[in-house]
Design an enzyme around this catalytic site. Structure first.
Site, PDB file in Angstrom:
ATOM      1  N   ASP B  91       0.856  -1.184   0.000  1.00 24.65           N
ATOM      2  CA  ASP B  91       0.000   0.000   0.000  1.00 24.65           C
ATOM      3  C   ASP B  91       0.900   1.245   0.000  1.00 24.65           C
ATOM      4  O   ASP B  91       2.112   1.129  -0.006  1.00 24.65           O
ATOM      5  CB  ASP B  91      -0.943  -0.024   1.203  1.00 24.65           C
ATOM      6  CG  ASP B  91      -0.185  -0.005   2.529  1.00 24.65           C
ATOM      7  OD1 ASP B  91       1.061  -0.037   2.505  1.00 24.65           O
ATOM      8  OD2 ASP B  91      -0.831   0.028   3.579  1.00 24.65           O
ATOM      9  N   ASP B 270      -8.167  -7.412   0.095  1.00 24.20           N
ATOM     10  CA  ASP B 270      -7.255  -7.724   1.188  1.00 24.20           C
ATOM     11  C   ASP B 270      -7.931  -7.369   2.489  1.00 24.20           C
ATOM     12  O   ASP B 270      -8.823  -6.513   2.517  1.00 24.20           O
ATOM     13  CB  ASP B 270      -5.970  -6.887   1.099  1.00 24.20           C
ATOM     14  CG  ASP B 270      -6.207  -5.466   1.587  1.00 24.20           C
ATOM     15  OD1 ASP B 270      -6.920  -4.712   0.891  1.00 24.20           O
ATOM     16  OD2 ASP B 270      -5.735  -5.109   2.686  1.00 24.20           O
ATOM     17  N   CYS B 308     -11.268 -29.740   4.715  1.00 22.71           N
ATOM     18  CA  CYS B 308     -10.316 -28.656   4.457  1.00 22.71           C
ATOM     19  C   CYS B 308      -8.913 -29.231   4.224  1.00 22.71           C
ATOM     20  O   CYS B 308      -8.447 -30.069   4.987  1.00 22.71           O
ATOM     21  CB  CYS B 308     -10.312 -27.699   5.643  1.00 22.71           C
ATOM     22  SG  CYS B 308      -9.065 -26.413   5.535  1.00 22.71           S
ATOM     23  N   CYS B 310      -6.084 -27.711   4.599  1.00 27.23           N
ATOM     24  CA  CYS B 310      -5.016 -26.974   5.284  1.00 27.23           C
ATOM     25  C   CYS B 310      -4.218 -27.924   6.170  1.00 27.23           C
ATOM     26  O   CYS B 310      -4.688 -29.004   6.531  1.00 27.23           O
ATOM     27  CB  CYS B 310      -5.597 -25.818   6.104  1.00 27.23           C
ATOM     28  SG  CYS B 310      -6.124 -26.262   7.770  1.00 27.23           S
ATOM     29  N   CYS B 313      -6.275 -28.981   9.489  1.00 22.08           N
ATOM     30  CA  CYS B 313      -7.377 -29.940   9.355  1.00 22.08           C
ATOM     31  C   CYS B 313      -6.889 -31.258   8.772  1.00 22.08           C
ATOM     32  O   CYS B 313      -7.322 -32.329   9.204  1.00 22.08           O
ATOM     33  CB  CYS B 313      -8.481 -29.364   8.476  1.00 22.08           C
ATOM     34  SG  CYS B 313      -9.248 -27.890   9.173  1.00 22.08           S
ATOM     35  N   HIS B 339      -5.396 -22.342   8.757  1.00 23.62           N
ATOM     36  CA  HIS B 339      -6.738 -22.748   8.328  1.00 23.62           C
ATOM     37  C   HIS B 339      -7.503 -21.581   7.709  1.00 23.62           C
ATOM     38  O   HIS B 339      -8.108 -21.712   6.640  1.00 23.62           O
ATOM     39  CB  HIS B 339      -7.533 -23.333   9.498  1.00 23.62           C
ATOM     40  CG  HIS B 339      -8.971 -23.515   9.147  1.00 23.62           C
ATOM     41  ND1 HIS B 339      -9.427 -24.608   8.444  1.00 23.62           N
ATOM     42  CD2 HIS B 339     -10.046 -22.694   9.313  1.00 23.62           C
ATOM     43  CE1 HIS B 339     -10.716 -24.468   8.211  1.00 23.62           C
ATOM     44  NE2 HIS B 339     -11.125 -23.315   8.731  1.00 23.62           N
TER      45      HIS B 339
END
Ligand SMILES: [Zn+2]
Ligand SMILES: [Zn+2]
Lengths: 511, 414
Positions: B91, B270, B308, B310, B313, B339
């Site tokens: 930014d 974002d 999931c 990830c 999980c 996650h």
């Protein structure tokens, strides 16, 4: 191996001393060994000794996510203090469905990890309310709570760790020395509680794979007395209750030497480094005991101390709490054993670096020194997964990397970790914890190599190590790092979550 | 930058596109997690990449304070410094200047703020912001804009809008003069507050400069304005913005906000929300957020979401175990952060697949059914999606409508 069919231990283990082969050896001689854990269905696990046991907090290796634990090859044997689970009743791990509850609850696969269990955290030096004849006082998240031997036995047999530390009545009154009467009482209680873990009961078979803490505090005669009593033939009611055993010692598989209580009440003259020598106490405990059982020392504080205890105490295993504490304080350890000959330097080296120090702001070296062998940790030898998670059918093209991108990743730099520490970013501690455990693992590999050489090699290498790495100034470096950590934590850490909560809507963009 | 639209939804304005930057390809629409201090909270760059992320955000304001441009330049830029080999966006630093500094004054020259180190008044000009972003070296850099709260009304909003246009010209000039336009892409930020007329003027001015601008952001929103106004401003901007430029909606992170924005034609967003909320023990799922601190999770041995992928999980970490460690152990924050970041990526990945198969309206209906079926649909989402031809309520019975923000939370007992 004979196994009981009604409730086998989580795994049987065999300890072999590979060297020295002379019999009978000196009781406190350095030794090379191998602990083989026999897994019924899974792979067997061998732990070469001397080695270390990874310390945990609330069941996790501090700062390491599960994938980082798996990527840290140094982690093999993990120690779990049960007390953090006592906040709820029954403790949640005992409710885990299936067998081997501790392994599955905490996510340590049985084909890779050995789990040992104690009630209390052997590295917790906070003052505690006194124990009584019938219970130990443990520290749960909801405060102190009383645990009877029967309760501990029931929890331990429910969650099936590989190794169980027996209960110890260690007085936690730091400033004053326990009286002789108190010392005698702590020995009696510890032996009686041990007997309770070993008794066959209608409800549950006796616990196996028990390691007993060797009590006696800082009184040499008391330590000797504990070991003697452990081996006395059982009499009277105890003999009747333990028909399978001749002595209590027959029921134990290994020994635990808690160094923390020794340090808190030490009367030994501190050495030049300011670290008291605990070797005489360790020797007093071990002198009369069988040579053939594995010995664990908890809460060592430096590589120097570990070397002393290997060479003059014959200790096989040590916990890693001190290197993890160093990671908390922003210290990247950097030492090697045996010392590799490099051109002589005018000053001794520290055993690590306080990465908070501003001298690292522009230091783009890796955490391990340029002189050292390549450290295998996630910070010094990072690797990208060839298969990131794919989130849509279209994503495959995102992973076609051109030449510039597919070069192997560079080691994490001191400058980056310095930045993360000063901005209070948690990944700093993840990187340091993994690195320090890897350094410790390399250190023990070096110890095993030198012990294996036999003869005077170990003493000679220890002398060179002490020459290279200054024990006293290393300690000062750690203390300075701790102060820096506290300062940053005060400025950016304490109450940070609360502040964030309040600022939640205000801030929006930044994190 | 190469920007190519691969598929368009035949009902809504949603599109799937491929954005090639100096550090690889990022498929859009996507969500960008925020790595303020050059680290996604608690994670290493390897972990971040393993989660399937190809674009993250660093904050210029923070990196300028620490480690500072001198260190970043010596390291060879922020990618090298943090070991991140994929795409990066920074930014302008202006937003943090206004929200984090004890004192700020905006003049035509730039933003005057109190230095956090010395308290001295310090000036951030558009040229200076671009120069700092050059030191950082992100693939996408943002113009310095004149930030006003979305709740501000009156002439200040118009002043800020016009100033943002003038500063865009200065940023373009500084950026083009640097000779970095092949590696770093400057995005404009559309301002104008909640006023449709001002937004139109700003859009008109900024679109005039299209040939020198590879992408557009929609700024000045998600600051507490009513959701009903929020979506209308987004819809207004996406309708006018050039089709062949990526569109970035700043500060958007709730699942329903993201999907509504995608339906309105937004490509990138974002927000710190998924990573911040993870540290408080809140795990995001397709059935709504779970507050793992609640005692109802204490004896639940299921993972957060068994489907999931990830690391948390897929390795079977249970809610009970997370309950035991959340807010006590940093490893819990890492686990839930991993996650949540994957949840956001799945949400957007599924959107890409649905748009490609032209089943995006069905995806929206399924998402809202699963996520809000039990508590009621936020009315603003229903209205926003109706504006682009999707009726969430068709085919469902007894759906409640919720006024206001309609954000779904599992509140703490405490
Ligand atoms: Zn390392
Ligand atoms: Zn997950």
């Amino acid at each position: 191996m004979v196994k009981m069919t009604n409730s086998p231990p989580s795994s049987a283990f065999v300890f072999r001393i590979l060297s020295p082969s002379i019999t009978p050896p000196n009781f406190c001689a350095p030794r090379l060994g191998r602990l083989s854990f026999v897994r019924a269905a899974d792979k067997d696990i061998d732990i070469a000794t001397p080695n270390f046991i990874t310390s945990t907090s609330r069941g996790v290796v501090p700062h390491l996510s599960r994938d980082h634990v798996q990527k840290t090859s140094a982690i093999g044997w993990v120690h779990i203090p049960f007390e953090s689970f006592l906040a709820s009743s029954p403790p949640v791990p005992t409710l885990q469905p299936g067998a081997h509850k501790l392994h599955s609850f905490l996510g340590f696969s049985r084909d890779r990890y050995i789990l040992s269990l104690s009630l209390r955290d052997p590295c917790d030096d906070n003052p505690m309310p006194p124990n009584a004849n019938t219970h130990v006082v443990a520290q749960s998240l909801r405060g102190a709570c009383k645990v009877t031997p029967a309760l501990y036995r029931s929890h331990a047999s429910s969650v099936q760790p590989d190794i169980i530390f027996a209960l110890a009545d260690i007085p936690h009154t730091p400033s004053q020395l326990p009286s002789q009467k108190r010392t005698t009482k702590s020995i009696e209680r510890t032996l009686r509680w041990l007997a309770e873990l070993l008794m066959p009961k209608a409800s549950s078979p006796p616990l196996s794979n028990i390691f007993v803490p060797l009590l006696g505090g800082n009184v040499i005669a008391a330590r000797e007395a504990f070991s003697t009593q452990l081996q006395e033939p059982l009499e009277g009611l105890e003999a009747a209750a333990l028909p399978q055993l001749r002595t209590l010692d027959d029921g134990v598989s290994g020994y635990v030497l808690d160094l923390l209580p020794l340090r808190l009440t030490s009367t030994t003259a501190p050495s030049a480094s300011g670290i008291g020598d605990v070797v005489p106490h360790v020797q007093a405990s071990l002198r009369s005991l069988p040579f053939t059982r594995p010995r664990i020392a908890t809460a060592p504080i430096s590589p120097h101390e570990i070397l002393r205890l290997v060479s003059r105490g014959g200790i096989d295993l040590f916990d890693s709490n001190w290197v993890q504490q160093a990671a908390d304080w922003g210290v990247a350890l950097d030492f090697q054993f045996p010392v590799v000959d490099i051109p002589r330097r005018p000053v001794k080296l520290h055993m690590g670096r306080n990465i908070y120090d501003d001298q690292y702001a522009m230091d783009f070296e890796s955490l391990s020194g340029a002189s050292g062998a390549r450290c295998p940790c996630i910070a010094c030898s990072p690797s990208f997964s060839p298969e990131p998670i794919v989130h849509s059918d279209l994503d495959a093209s995102s992973y076609v990397l051109d030449a510039e991108l597919s070069t192997s990743p560079l080691p994490v730099t001191r400058a980056y970790v310095h930045h993360l520490l000063h901005t209070h970013e948690m990944s700093s501690h993840a990187l340091l914890a993994a690195h320090n455990l890897s350094i410790l693992s390399g250190f023990f590999a070096g110890i095993r190599e030198v012990v294996g050489r036999g003869g005077e090699a170990l003493e000679a290498e220890i002398a060179k190590f002490e020459e290279r790495y200054d024990e006293g100034t290393s300690k000062l470096m750690m203390e300075e790092a701790k102060r820096d950590w506290e300062a940053v934590d005060r400025a950016r850490g304490k109450g940070r979550l609360k502040r964030e909560k309040e600022d939640k809507d205000k801030l929006g963009e930044s994190e | 930058m190469q920007f190519e639209i691969i598929a368009k939804c035949s009902t809504t304005r949603a599109r799937v596109s491929r954005m090639k930057l100096a550090h690889g390809i990022t498929m859009l629409p996507t969500f960008m997690p925020v790595a303020t201090q050059a680290a996604l909270k608690g994670l290493t760059p390897q972990q971040t990449e393993e989660l399937g992320l190809t674009l993250i955000l660093n904050n210029t304001y923070h990196l300028n304070l620490r480690p500072g441009t001198k260190v970043l330049e010596a390291a060879g830029g922020a990618h090298r410094f943090q070991g991140w080999r994929r795409n990066l966006l920074t930014d302008s630093g202006g937003f943090q200047m206004v929200s984090l500094s004890s004192f700020t004054k905006v003049t035509e020259e730039g933003v005057l703020f109190a230095s956090p180190f010395t308290g001295e008044p310090t000036m951030l000009t558009p040229e200076e912001s671009i120069s700092i972003q050059h030191s950082i070296g992100a693939d996408i850099v943002m113009q310095l804009d004149d930030v006003v709260s979305s709740l501000t009304t009156g002439p200040r909003v118009e002043e800020a809008m016009w100033r943002s246009v003038r500063w865009l010209d200065r940023c373009i000039a500084a950026h083009e003069a640097s000779g970095r336009t092949d590696k770093q892409n400057l995005f404009a930020i559309v301002q104008g507050g909640l006023n449709h007329e001002l937004r139109d003027k700003c859009l008109e001015e900024m679109i005039k400069r299209k040939d020198r601008i590879p992408g557009y952001a929609i700024g000045g929103l998600s600051g507490g304005e009513e959701k009903d106004i929020f979506w209308r401003i987004i819809a207004q901007c996406t309708e006018k913005l050039p089709v062949d430029r990526p569109r970035y909606s700043m500060g958007i992170g709730f699942a329903e906000d993201l999907l509504v924005c995608v339906a309105l034609g937004v490509d990138m967003a974002d927000c710190v929300f998924p990573t911040r909320t993870a540290r408080f023990g809140v795990a995001l799922t397709f059935n709504g957020p779970l507050n793992l601190k609640l005692s109802r999770h204490a004896k639940n041995f299921d993972p957060i979401d068994p489907t999931c992928p990830c690391p948390t999980c897929s390795s079977g970490v249970s809610r009970a175990f997370l309950h035991h460690i959340v807010t006590h152990e940093t490893a819990a924050a890492h686990a839930v952060t991993q996650h949540n970041v994957v949840f956001q990526a799945r949400l957007m990945g599924r959107a890409r697949d649905a748009i490609l198969k032209d089943s995006f309206p069905q995806y929206l209906r399924t998402f809202f059914q699963d996520y809000f079926g039990d508590v009621g649909y936020p009315r603003w989402c229903v209205d926003a999606l109706r504006s682009v031809g999707v009726d969430l309520l068709s085919g469902t019975e007894d759906v409640q409508m919720v006024e206001g923000d309609g954000a779904k939370w599992e509140y703490s007992e405490a």
